[in-house]
Every structure is written in structure tokens, then in C-alpha cells.
Design a protein around this motif. Structure first.
Motif, PDB file in Angstrom:
ATOM      1  N   LYS A  16       0.831  -1.196   0.000  1.00 43.88           N
ATOM      2  CA  LYS A  16       0.000   0.000   0.000  1.00 43.88           C
ATOM      3  C   LYS A  16       0.876   1.260   0.000  1.00 43.88           C
ATOM      4  CE  LYS A  16      -3.514   2.390   2.779  1.00 43.88           C
ATOM      5  NZ  LYS A  16      -2.667   3.536   3.177  1.00 43.88           N
ATOM      6  N   ALA A  17       1.911   1.250   0.839  1.00 47.16           N
ATOM      7  CA  ALA A  17       2.814   2.408   0.913  1.00 47.16           C
ATOM      8  C   ALA A  17       3.543   2.616  -0.413  1.00 47.16           C
ATOM      9  CB  ALA A  17       3.816   2.195   2.046  1.00 47.16           C
ATOM     10  N   ALA A  18       3.947   1.515  -1.043  1.00 47.90           N
ATOM     11  CA  ALA A  18       4.641   1.624  -2.332  1.00 47.90           C
ATOM     12  C   ALA A  18       3.713   2.189  -3.400  1.00 47.90           C
ATOM     13  CB  ALA A  18       5.169   0.252  -2.754  1.00 47.90           C
ATOM     14  N   LEU A  19       2.451   1.737  -3.394  1.00 47.93           N
ATOM     15  CA  LEU A  19       1.476   2.237  -4.371  1.00 47.93           C
ATOM     16  C   LEU A  19       1.196   3.719  -4.148  1.00 47.93           C
ATOM     17  CD1 LEU A  19      -1.047  -0.743  -4.529  1.00 47.93           C
ATOM     18  CD2 LEU A  19       0.502   0.021  -6.334  1.00 47.93           C
ATOM     19  N   GLU A  20       1.100   4.115  -2.894  1.00 42.99           N
ATOM     20  CA  GLU A  20       0.854   5.525  -2.592  1.00 42.99           C
ATOM     21  C   GLU A  20       2.012   6.398  -3.071  1.00 42.99           C
ATOM     22  OE1 GLU A  20       0.212   5.433   1.593  1.00 42.99           O
ATOM     23  OE2 GLU A  20      -1.970   5.111   1.411  1.00 42.99           O
ATOM     24  N   GLU A  22       4.035   5.652  -5.538  1.00 46.46           N
ATOM     25  CA  GLU A  22       3.974   5.652  -7.004  1.00 46.46           C
ATOM     26  C   GLU A  22       2.906   6.616  -7.511  1.00 46.46           C
ATOM     27  OE1 GLU A  22       3.453   2.473 -10.706  1.00 46.46           O
ATOM     28  OE2 GLU A  22       3.528   1.758  -8.633  1.00 46.46           O
ATOM     29  N   ILE A  23       1.742   6.625  -6.830  1.00 47.61           N
ATOM     30  CA  ILE A  23       0.668   7.540  -7.210  1.00 47.61           C
ATOM     31  C   ILE A  23       1.102   8.990  -7.029  1.00 47.61           C
ATOM     32  CG2 ILE A  23      -1.635   8.365  -6.561  1.00 47.61           C
ATOM     33  CD1 ILE A  23      -2.343   5.441  -5.920  1.00 47.61           C
ATOM     34  N   ALA A  24       1.796   9.264  -5.906  1.00 52.70           N
ATOM     35  CA  ALA A  24       2.272  10.625  -5.650  1.00 52.70           C
ATOM     36  C   ALA A  24       3.266  11.062  -6.725  1.00 52.70           C
ATOM     37  CB  ALA A  24       2.919  10.696  -4.260  1.00 52.70           C
ATOM     38  N   ALA A  25       4.162  10.143  -7.129  1.00 47.12           N
ATOM     39  CA  ALA A  25       5.131  10.468  -8.180  1.00 47.12           C
ATOM     40  C   ALA A  25       4.428  10.727  -9.507  1.00 47.12           C
ATOM     41  CB  ALA A  25       6.137   9.323  -8.317  1.00 47.12           C
ATOM     42  N   LEU A  26       3.404   9.914  -9.795  1.00 47.82           N
ATOM     43  CA  LEU A  26       2.638  10.103 -11.038  1.00 47.82           C
ATOM     44  C   LEU A  26       1.887  11.435 -11.021  1.00 47.82           C
ATOM     45  CD1 LEU A  26       1.241   6.493 -11.621  1.00 47.82           C
ATOM     46  CD2 LEU A  26       2.953   7.690 -12.990  1.00 47.82           C
ATOM     47  N   GLN A  27       1.370  11.814  -9.859  1.00 50.72           N
ATOM     48  CA  GLN A  27       0.676  13.090  -9.752  1.00 50.72           C
ATOM     49  C   GLN A  27       1.625  14.267 -10.011  1.00 50.72           C
ATOM     50  OE1 GLN A  27      -1.075  12.795  -5.848  1.00 50.72           O
ATOM     51  NE2 GLN A  27      -3.046  12.081  -6.648  1.00 50.72           N
TER      52      GLN A  27
END
Length: 201
Positions: A16-20, A22-27
Motif C-alpha cells: 500500500k505504501a509503495a502504491l501511494e 507511485e501515485i504521488a510520483a505520477l501526480q
């Protein structure tokens, strides 16, 4: 069994932390791309505005040129009557006298101030016309001419003799909206010159 469940839970939180992250980097990446897109749009809009201003300035200069020609025409001497040519047409001016040679040169200089393109007519006629109007651009009579050549045209002359309908339509569509289209089916270059002067002035 409890250890296995705890391990699985830890893995879920880690994922979950890794996905978050990754999402933050994509944003962040998305925001950067959006900013670049906005800059590109502003540059395009600025270029369009500059082009419109340039076209307006060019139109104003053309109109000023026409007004000047009208004012100067009041001081031009009245031409003597010349012998009529075939079928009652006015004979072309005789370039033998200094006054006539000066008038022809003045007309040539006037035409050189405009970007005039010619489409259509026979190859023989275009060759002869190029000698009379050396500042004009001749694109031939075939529809495979470079359409981008007309992008900056002020006037487009279409000689409907020895030209296809497809070539005529291509020339009309390729010419900018600010350009004047002059249709002619007469091979008399003197009459073409007179028609051009009447149209431009």
C-alpha cells in the motif's frame, strides 16, 4: 498461523505504501506535463496573435499603397490614343520612347511590391508572360504543384486556358484568404496587365 497472518498484513501495508508513493510520483509528473501543455498553448496563442497582427499590418500597408497609387494617378499624363490591335483591342504600348520605357519600368516596380503567382495557361504562354512579368511566380498548369508556394500570395492569377478543373480548385483552396483570385481566359498579356492594375489599384 498468527505469524503468517501478521507477515501477510505487513506485506499488504508495504505494498500500500509503495502504491501511494507511485501515485504521488505520477501526480507530480502529471502536474509537470500539464504545466508544459499550458506553456505550449500560450506559445501557440501568442504565435496566432502575432500572425494576425502581422497580417493586419500587411493589409494596412497594401491599402496605403493603393491610396498612394490613386493619388499619384491624378498627376500621370493622359496617354495618347494608340492604333487598335486585332479585333479592336488596344495595341500594347511601344517601349521605344524613353517615356514609354519609364512607364513600363514603373509598372514592373509596382508589381514587384506584391507576391503574384500564376497558375494555368500553356507552357508557351507562361514563358512569354515570365518575360513580360519577371517578378511573378509561375507554378505551371498541372495539379501536382507545391500548394505551400501559395501560402504568402497576395494575388493568384488563374489562366483557365490549358488547365484542369482540379488544378484550378487546388489553387483556389491553397491561396490564403487575404489573397485576391484573378480568373482570366485571355492570352493577351497587355490586357492581363491592365486587368491587374485595375484590380490592385
Amino acid at each position: 498461523m498468527a505469524n503468517s497472518r501478521e507477515k501477510k498484513t505487513r506485506n499488504v501495508f508495504t505494498e500500500k505504501a509503495a502504491l501511494e508513493q507511485e501515485i504521488a510520483a505520477l501526480q507530480v509528473k502529471l502536474e509537470e506535463q500539464a504545466a508544459k501543455l499550458a506553456d505550449c498553448r500560450r506559445e501557440i496563442e501568442d504565435a496566432i496573435v502575432a500572425r494576425i497582427k502581422q497580417r493586419d499590418e500587411l493589409d494596412a500597408l497594401r491599402e496605403e499603397n493603393r491610396q498612394l497609387r490613386r493619388r499619384l494617378s491624378a498627376y500621370e499624363p493622359v496617354a495618347d490614343e494608340r492604333a487598335a490591335g486585332p479585333e479592336g483591342e488596344e495595341a500594347p504600348p511601344d517601349a521605344g520612347s524613353p517615356a514609354e520605357a519609364a512607364a513600363i519600368q514603373e509598372t514592373a516596380d509596382f508589381f514587384s511590391a506584391f507576391r503574384i503567382y500564376v497558375v494555368g495557361g500553356t507552357e508557351k504562354w507562361q514563358k512569354k508572360a515570365a518575360e513580360v512579368f519577371p517578378t511573378m511566380h509561375f507554378l505551371g498548369s498541372e495539379k501536382n504543384f507545391d500548394r505551400f508556394a501559395l501560402a504568402q500570395a497576395d494575388y493568384v492569377i488563374i489562366n483557365t486556358n490549358a488547365v484542369s478543373h482540379a488544378c484550378t480548385e487546388k489553387a483556389k483552396n491553397a491561396a490564403p484568404k487575404s489573397a485576391s483570385i484573378i480568373m482570366t481566359s485571355n492570352n493577351n498579356l497587355h490586357l492581363l496587365q491592365r486587368k491587374l492594375l485595375e484590380t490592385i489599384q
